[in-house]
Design a protein around this motif. Structure first.
Motif, PDB file in Angstrom:
ATOM      1  N   LEU A  20       5.040   2.866   0.149  1.00  0.00           N
ATOM      2  CA  LEU A  20       4.985   2.366   1.525  1.00  0.00           C
ATOM      3  C   LEU A  20       5.521   3.406   2.503  1.00  0.00           C
ATOM      4  O   LEU A  20       4.915   3.661   3.552  1.00  0.00           O
ATOM      5  N   MET A  21       6.639   4.011   2.162  1.00  0.00           N
ATOM      6  CA  MET A  21       7.227   5.016   3.044  1.00  0.00           C
ATOM      7  C   MET A  21       6.294   6.203   3.226  1.00  0.00           C
ATOM      8  O   MET A  21       6.129   6.724   4.335  1.00  0.00           O
ATOM      9  N   GLU A  22       5.637   6.631   2.180  1.00  0.00           N
ATOM     10  CA  GLU A  22       4.862   7.868   2.233  1.00  0.00           C
ATOM     11  C   GLU A  22       3.408   7.673   2.648  1.00  0.00           C
ATOM     12  O   GLU A  22       2.692   8.649   2.864  1.00  0.00           O
ATOM     13  N   SER A  23       2.962   6.420   2.776  1.00  0.00           N
ATOM     14  CA  SER A  23       1.579   6.180   3.191  1.00  0.00           C
ATOM     15  C   SER A  23       1.376   6.608   4.646  1.00  0.00           C
ATOM     16  O   SER A  23       2.164   6.266   5.524  1.00  0.00           O
ATOM     17  N   GLU A  24       0.302   7.322   4.884  1.00  0.00           N
ATOM     18  CA  GLU A  24      -0.034   7.745   6.240  1.00  0.00           C
ATOM     19  C   GLU A  24      -1.028   6.790   6.895  1.00  0.00           C
ATOM     20  O   GLU A  24      -1.377   6.972   8.059  1.00  0.00           O
ATOM     21  N   THR A  25      -1.497   5.800   6.166  1.00  0.00           N
ATOM     22  CA  THR A  25      -2.543   4.910   6.683  1.00  0.00           C
ATOM     23  C   THR A  25      -2.158   3.440   6.674  1.00  0.00           C
ATOM     24  O   THR A  25      -2.921   2.605   7.136  1.00  0.00           O
ATOM     25  N   VAL A  26      -0.971   3.099   6.148  1.00  0.00           N
ATOM     26  CA  VAL A  26      -0.618   1.685   5.971  1.00  0.00           C
ATOM     27  C   VAL A  26      -0.388   0.968   7.296  1.00  0.00           C
ATOM     28  O   VAL A  26      -0.545  -0.247   7.398  1.00  0.00           O
ATOM     29  N   GLY A  27       0.007   1.695   8.326  1.00  0.00           N
ATOM     30  CA  GLY A  27       0.341   1.055   9.591  1.00  0.00           C
ATOM     31  C   GLY A  27       1.778   0.567   9.597  1.00  0.00           C
ATOM     32  O   GLY A  27       2.570   0.927   8.729  1.00  0.00           O
ATOM     33  N   HIS A  28       2.112  -0.280  10.559  1.00  0.00           N
ATOM     34  CA  HIS A  28       3.494  -0.717  10.740  1.00  0.00           C
ATOM     35  C   HIS A  28       3.692  -2.199  10.426  1.00  0.00           C
ATOM     36  O   HIS A  28       4.765  -2.736  10.671  1.00  0.00           O
ATOM     37  N   ASP A  29       2.680  -2.856   9.900  1.00  0.00           N
ATOM     38  CA  ASP A  29       2.799  -4.279   9.558  1.00  0.00           C
ATOM     39  C   ASP A  29       3.688  -4.466   8.336  1.00  0.00           C
ATOM     40  O   ASP A  29       3.747  -3.589   7.464  1.00  0.00           O
TER      41      ASP A  29
ATOM     42  N   PRO B  28       4.582 -13.885  -4.115  1.00  0.00           N
ATOM     43  CA  PRO B  28       3.995 -13.015  -3.092  1.00  0.00           C
ATOM     44  C   PRO B  28       2.482 -12.910  -3.206  1.00  0.00           C
ATOM     45  O   PRO B  28       1.924 -12.807  -4.306  1.00  0.00           O
ATOM     46  N   ASP B  29       1.826 -12.906  -2.079  1.00  0.00           N
ATOM     47  CA  ASP B  29       0.445 -12.443  -1.999  1.00  0.00           C
ATOM     48  C   ASP B  29       0.542 -10.939  -1.752  1.00  0.00           C
ATOM     49  O   ASP B  29       1.019 -10.502  -0.706  1.00  0.00           O
ATOM     50  N   ILE B  30       0.117 -10.136  -2.728  1.00  0.00           N
ATOM     51  CA  ILE B  30       0.275  -8.680  -2.610  1.00  0.00           C
ATOM     52  C   ILE B  30      -1.046  -7.983  -2.272  1.00  0.00           C
ATOM     53  O   ILE B  30      -1.181  -6.772  -2.486  1.00  0.00           O
ATOM     54  N   THR B  31      -1.983  -8.735  -1.705  1.00  0.00           N
ATOM     55  CA  THR B  31      -3.275  -8.139  -1.347  1.00  0.00           C
ATOM     56  C   THR B  31      -3.099  -6.940  -0.429  1.00  0.00           C
ATOM     57  O   THR B  31      -3.761  -5.900  -0.598  1.00  0.00           O
ATOM     58  N   ARG B  32      -2.213  -7.054   0.545  1.00  0.00           N
ATOM     59  CA  ARG B  32      -2.006  -5.949   1.493  1.00  0.00           C
ATOM     60  C   ARG B  32      -1.478  -4.710   0.782  1.00  0.00           C
ATOM     61  O   ARG B  32      -1.929  -3.587   1.049  1.00  0.00           O
ATOM     62  N   ALA B  33      -0.526  -4.883  -0.137  1.00  0.00           N
ATOM     63  CA  ALA B  33       0.009  -3.741  -0.889  1.00  0.00           C
ATOM     64  C   ALA B  33      -1.062  -3.117  -1.778  1.00  0.00           C
ATOM     65  O   ALA B  33      -1.139  -1.885  -1.909  1.00  0.00           O
ATOM     66  N   GLU B  34      -1.895  -3.960  -2.370  1.00  0.00           N
ATOM     67  CA  GLU B  34      -2.956  -3.450  -3.246  1.00  0.00           C
ATOM     68  C   GLU B  34      -4.002  -2.667  -2.459  1.00  0.00           C
ATOM     69  O   GLU B  34      -4.428  -1.583  -2.872  1.00  0.00           O
ATOM     70  N   THR B  35      -4.415  -3.222  -1.326  1.00  0.00           N
ATOM     71  CA  THR B  35      -5.514  -2.597  -0.577  1.00  0.00           C
ATOM     72  C   THR B  35      -5.046  -1.417   0.260  1.00  0.00           C
ATOM     73  O   THR B  35      -5.778  -0.424   0.400  1.00  0.00           O
ATOM     74  N   ARG B  36      -3.851  -1.486   0.823  1.00  0.00           N
ATOM     75  CA  ARG B  36      -3.390  -0.408   1.698  1.00  0.00           C
ATOM     76  C   ARG B  36      -2.608   0.678   0.974  1.00  0.00           C
ATOM     77  O   ARG B  36      -2.585   1.831   1.414  1.00  0.00           O
TER      78      ARG B  36
END
Length: 350
Positions: A249-258, A302-310
């Protein structure tokens, strides 16, 4: 109420060694805690330099003792509710500075709330001054006692603002607001992780959460308490998986701020967990039913769809696989013996 010690503002000025190719300079607030110490390990192993700050109210120096002589590791005893003046370049700030154990965060609820709010503000100010990216370790507790399952990031939660857990639940919700607003208004580069129940070596035996309670009691042959009959559910993520999620999460350049949920979606009733732990500990400890504590959530998944896709992240360690080193760790803690943690071979996560 027990009054806990306070620590004054401390300045640290450091001249780090010449930056290696790809090396980041990282600050980990709460770095002597359960999650924080594992994160420090992971960052050091990746070749980065780490400044660990902790007030040691719930963090333990034994968690980071093996890092104290490392040339890329610095420890500073400090309470984040006091401003922290640091001089030097900084690339990443991980804010894990808050007790997550209900008995411990309820010991001084005002300090817990100050840690979440004033502590977050101080670290955000440091991020703004240094240009560092900053990650907030939020929690599934922002969902309170949810009326939907699994919990998605767009679910607004059902939290009692005046209950015994409010200092932590509402403190973390307020911290998320600060991260959101300061990103939107001042452009601070923020990340928010909503962490679900995590377990593994270095948990405090007196932590008061389900795995530490069950394992330590099973080892000692003491009764395993099933609050409310044990029908409430928990989803448990092994610490190595969780740390991988935080770094991704910290190193992703595309995840956004959500906000992003990080946890294992494998869901168990507390009664099921008691039976699994008792079986793996080869214990005959009895199971006893007790009243459910006020505001204890009935569902955690948890619904981890966001973590999986982003992020392309999902947990890899199955519950029973993660319990093997966890139980070994608690046996050693109870016996008063230090032990090393062997790596786990990933198996299919639940």
């Amino acid at each position: 109420m027990t009054h806990l010690p306070r620590f004054e503002t401390q300045d640290i000025s450091w001249a780090p060694p010449r930056r290696h190719r790809g090396q980041l300079r990282c600050l980990v607030a709460g770095g002597a805690g359960f999650l924080g110490s594992h994160l420090c390990d992971r960052l050091i192993e990746a070749g980065h330099s780490v400044i660990c700050i902790d007030n040691l109210l719930t963090g333990r120096t034994k968690n980071i003792a093996h890092l104290m002589e490392h040339p890329d590791f610095t420890f500073l005893r400090h309470d984040v509710i006091a401003p922290l003046q640091m001089y030097g370049e900084l690339d990443r700030i991980y804010n894990l500075a808050c007790a997550a154990s209900p008995p411990k965060y309820q010991l001084d609820p005002l300090h817990t709330f100050q840690t979440c709010v004033a502590g977050s503000m101080n670290l955000l100010s440091l991020a703004e001054r240094t240009g560092a990216r900053i990650l907030q370790a939020s929690t599934s507790e922002v969902y309170g006692d949810p009326d939907i399952s699994p919990q998605r990031e767009d679910y607004r939660g059902r939290v009692n603002t005046t209950g015994p857990r409010a200092c932590y639940d509402e403190g973390k919700r307020a911290a998320e607001t600060l991260f959101h607003d300061l990103q939107a208004i001042r452009g601070i580069d923020t990340r928010i992780a909503r962490i679900f129940n995590t377990y593994g070596p270095r948990m405090d035996p007196e932590d008061g959460r389900v795995i530490s309670n069950f394992v330590t009691r099973a080892i000692r042959g003491a009764p395993l308490q099933l609050y409310g009959g044990g029908t409430q559910t928990r989803s448990l993520c092994y610490v190595d998986d969780l740390i991988s999620g935080l770094v991704a999460l910290m190193e992703s350049e595309t995840v956004g701020h959500d906000p992003v949920n990080l946890g294992n979606p494998g869901e168990y009733t507390v009664a099921e967990l008691a039976h699994i732990v008792r079986d793996m500990c080869e214990s005959r400890a009895p199971l006893v039913v007790s009243d459910l504590p006020l505001d204890d959530p009935m569902q955690r998944c948890p619904d981890i769809t966001r973590a999986e896709t982003r992020l392309g992240w999902r947990p890899e360690i199955a519950l029973r696989s993660g319990l093997v080193p966890t139980i070994a760790y608690f046996r050693a803690e109870i016996a008063g013996v230090e032990t090393a943690t062997a790596p786990i071979t990933a198996t299919a996560a639940e």
